[in-house]
Design an enzyme around this catalytic site. Structure first.
Site, PDB file in Angstrom:
ATOM      1  N   GLU A  64     -30.255  71.637-122.199  1.00  0.00           N
ATOM      2  CA  GLU A  64     -30.086  70.984-122.895  1.00  0.00           C
ATOM      3  C   GLU A  64     -28.306  70.760-122.979  1.00  0.00           C
ATOM      4  O   GLU A  64     -27.972  69.229-123.089  1.00  0.00           O
ATOM      5  CB  GLU A  64     -29.956  72.016-124.453  1.00  0.00           C
ATOM      6  N   ASP A  65     -27.923  71.458-122.110  1.00  0.00           N
ATOM      7  CA  ASP A  65     -26.308  71.425-121.603  1.00  0.00           C
ATOM      8  C   ASP A  65     -25.573  70.870-120.569  1.00  0.00           C
ATOM      9  O   ASP A  65     -24.904  71.639-120.899  1.00  0.00           O
ATOM     10  CB  ASP A  65     -25.638  72.710-122.757  1.00  0.00           C
ATOM     11  N   HIS A 123     -23.768  83.580-123.695  1.00  0.00           N
ATOM     12  CA  HIS A 123     -24.815  83.657-124.577  1.00  0.00           C
ATOM     13  C   HIS A 123     -25.751  83.936-124.798  1.00  0.00           C
ATOM     14  O   HIS A 123     -26.446  84.717-124.863  1.00  0.00           O
ATOM     15  CB  HIS A 123     -24.409  82.398-125.627  1.00  0.00           C
ATOM     16  N   HIS A 150     -31.969  79.505-121.201  1.00  0.00           N
ATOM     17  CA  HIS A 150     -32.546  78.443-122.106  1.00  0.00           C
ATOM     18  C   HIS A 150     -31.677  76.805-123.001  1.00  0.00           C
ATOM     19  O   HIS A 150     -31.996  76.427-123.796  1.00  0.00           O
ATOM     20  CB  HIS A 150     -32.590  79.262-123.900  1.00  0.00           C
ATOM     21  N   ASP A 151     -30.249  77.477-122.280  1.00  0.00           N
ATOM     22  CA  ASP A 151     -29.266  75.682-122.727  1.00  0.00           C
ATOM     23  C   ASP A 151     -29.853  75.262-121.244  1.00  0.00           C
ATOM     24  O   ASP A 151     -28.707  74.176-121.362  1.00  0.00           O
ATOM     25  CB  ASP A 151     -28.201  76.335-123.276  1.00  0.00           C
ATOM     26  N   ASP A 178     -32.145  83.356-130.831  1.00  0.00           N
ATOM     27  CA  ASP A 178     -31.158  82.103-130.956  1.00  0.00           C
ATOM     28  C   ASP A 178     -30.809  82.217-131.558  1.00  0.00           C
ATOM     29  O   ASP A 178     -29.434  81.918-131.521  1.00  0.00           O
ATOM     30  CB  ASP A 178     -31.341  80.720-130.109  1.00  0.00           C
TER      31      ASP A 178
HETATM   32  P1  NDP Z   1     -23.331  72.276-134.349  1.00  0.00           P
HETATM   33  O1  NDP Z   1     -24.738  72.058-134.207  1.00  0.00           O
HETATM   34  O2  NDP Z   1     -21.748  71.616-134.099  1.00  0.00           O
HETATM   35  O3  NDP Z   1     -22.923  73.954-133.606  1.00  0.00           O
HETATM   36  C1  NDP Z   1     -23.723  74.854-133.902  1.00  0.00           C
HETATM   37  C2  NDP Z   1     -24.716  74.920-132.353  1.00  0.00           C
HETATM   38  O4  NDP Z   1     -23.117  75.499-131.481  1.00  0.00           O
HETATM   39  C3  NDP Z   1     -25.211  76.192-132.473  1.00  0.00           C
HETATM   40  O5  NDP Z   1     -26.205  76.048-133.402  1.00  0.00           O
HETATM   41  C4  NDP Z   1     -24.888  76.651-130.759  1.00  0.00           C
HETATM   42  O6  NDP Z   1     -26.223  76.374-130.389  1.00  0.00           O
HETATM   43  C5  NDP Z   1     -23.564  76.179-130.627  1.00  0.00           C
HETATM   44  N1  NDP Z   1     -22.113  76.955-130.458  1.00  0.00           N
HETATM   45  C6  NDP Z   1     -21.248  77.306-129.287  1.00  0.00           C
HETATM   46  N2  NDP Z   1     -20.281  77.864-129.644  1.00  0.00           N
HETATM   47  C7  NDP Z   1     -20.883  78.690-130.826  1.00  0.00           C
HETATM   48  C8  NDP Z   1     -20.149  79.700-131.575  1.00  0.00           C
HETATM   49  N3  NDP Z   1     -19.007  80.275-131.439  1.00  0.00           N
HETATM   50  N4  NDP Z   1     -20.715  79.796-133.097  1.00  0.00           N
HETATM   51  C9  NDP Z   1     -21.913  79.409-133.605  1.00  0.00           C
HETATM   52  N5  NDP Z   1     -22.159  78.244-132.583  1.00  0.00           N
HETATM   53  C10 NDP Z   1     -22.081  78.137-131.305  1.00  0.00           C
HETATM   54  O7  NDP Z   1     -23.424  72.385-136.017  1.00  0.00           O
HETATM   55  P2  NDP Z   1     -24.125  72.013-136.989  1.00  0.00           P
HETATM   56  O8  NDP Z   1     -23.865  70.815-136.918  1.00  0.00           O
HETATM   57  O9  NDP Z   1     -25.497  72.311-137.333  1.00  0.00           O
HETATM   58  O10 NDP Z   1     -22.885  72.245-138.298  1.00  0.00           O
HETATM   59  C11 NDP Z   1     -23.331  73.223-139.225  1.00  0.00           C
HETATM   60  C12 NDP Z   1     -23.830  72.793-140.984  1.00  0.00           C
HETATM   61  O11 NDP Z   1     -22.685  72.162-141.013  1.00  0.00           O
HETATM   62  C13 NDP Z   1     -24.418  71.621-140.557  1.00  0.00           C
HETATM   63  O12 NDP Z   1     -25.942  71.558-141.746  1.00  0.00           O
HETATM   64  C14 NDP Z   1     -24.191  70.551-140.760  1.00  0.00           C
HETATM   65  O13 NDP Z   1     -24.507  69.505-141.744  1.00  0.00           O
HETATM   66  C15 NDP Z   1     -22.766  70.739-140.976  1.00  0.00           C
HETATM   67  N6  NDP Z   1     -21.677  70.270-140.730  1.00  0.00           N
HETATM   68  C16 NDP Z   1     -20.456  69.477-141.688  1.00  0.00           C
HETATM   69  C17 NDP Z   1     -19.056  69.395-141.342  1.00  0.00           C
HETATM   70  C18 NDP Z   1     -17.711  69.322-141.457  1.00  0.00           C
HETATM   71  O14 NDP Z   1     -16.531  68.752-141.381  1.00  0.00           O
HETATM   72  N7  NDP Z   1     -17.928  70.241-143.413  1.00  0.00           N
HETATM   73  C19 NDP Z   1     -19.540  68.616-139.683  1.00  0.00           C
HETATM   74  C20 NDP Z   1     -20.364  68.694-139.300  1.00  0.00           C
HETATM   75  C21 NDP Z   1     -21.794  69.396-140.122  1.00  0.00           C
HETATM   76  P3  NDP Z   1     -26.549  76.751-128.641  1.00  0.00           P
HETATM   77  O15 NDP Z   1     -27.322  77.924-129.063  1.00  0.00           O
HETATM   78  O16 NDP Z   1     -27.717  75.614-128.249  1.00  0.00           O
HETATM   79  O17 NDP Z   1     -25.345  76.880-128.326  1.00  0.00           O
HETATM   80 ZN    ZN Z   2     -28.526  79.513-127.513  1.00  0.00          ZN
END
Ligand code: NDP
Ligand code: ZN
Length: 189
Positions: A69-70, A39, A65-66, A126
């Protein structure tokens, strides 16, 4: 014209090796479980190729960048290894993990317009990569609704980043335009 010096290239390779080591036990959330380091490499590559970014500190910050955070990386460590500009950029795009998740997500929207021009470009790249992942490598347990919500939230963050890099903004709009039909198509298969 020589774009990158030998020292720049050495720093880029050092950042790749460092980030790969820090993320070594992590996988992306997608069903295919790709190594996490793919990523940050994609984000840096997108900044370079589509965003036409040639600022070496911004490319280094993309690779790293991550890490804060991670992983166990500290801001001080980034500064020692890669300098204060890279540290500041990484910190500009890192959430405060002590806050609840909903608050972190809200603050990304609030803070986006106030980020530096360089940090805005990194955030844009990102978000493009994450939306692509949501379409092509979605986390297995995410409903359609959650994927669509993620795209809406990312679009709200990106609204505050516009003006920093038109190539990346156009790419973001293209990826979002592909996203909805791609999600619908996947479900009908
Ligand atoms: P998350 O923050 O849990 O996950 C998204 C983040 O995970 C990305 O920003 C990315 O950040 C990282 N990531 C790692 N692997 C992947 C991948 N394969 N695909 C995408 N992202 C990846 O997501 P949200 O909590 O934002 O969930 C999305 C929406 O769903 C929100 O609006 C929330 O309100 C809602 N939601 C719904 C739920 C449900 O059950 N219906 C439960 C929880 C939330 P990075 O670049 O830092 O790696
Ligand atoms: Zn990222």
């Amino acid at each position: 014209m020589e774009l990158f010096s030998e020292k720049d290239l050495a720093r880029i390779f050092q950042a790749l090796a460092y980030a790969a080591g820090q993320h070594k036990d992590q996988r992306r959330k997608g069903g295919d479980q790709t190594p996490y380091i793919n990523h940050p490499i994609e984000v840096a590559e997108l900044l370079y190729r589509v965003g036409k970014v040639r600022d070496v500190n911004l490319l280094l910050a993309a690779i790293l960048h991550d890490t804060v955070e991670d992983t166990s990386t500290t801001p001080e460590e980034i500064e020692t290894l890669f300098g204060s500009q890279v540290r500041n950029l990484v910190m500009e795009v890192s959430d405060d993990k002590s806050l609840p998740k909903a608050e972190r997500k809200r603050l990304q929207i609030v803070h986006a317009p106030h980020r530096s021009e360089l940090a805005k470009q990194l955030k844009l790249a990102d978000k493009i990569c994450n939306i692509r992942d949501v379409i092509f490598h979605p986390p297995a347990d995410w409903s359609d609704e959650r994927r669509v919500e993620y795209i809406a939230w990312a679009s709200a963050v990106v609204a505050g980043l516009r003006g920093a890099n038109s190539n990346l903004e156009e790419e973001f709009d293209r990826v979002v335009a592909q996203a909805k039909p791609a999600i619908e198509k996947r479900d009908s298969e």
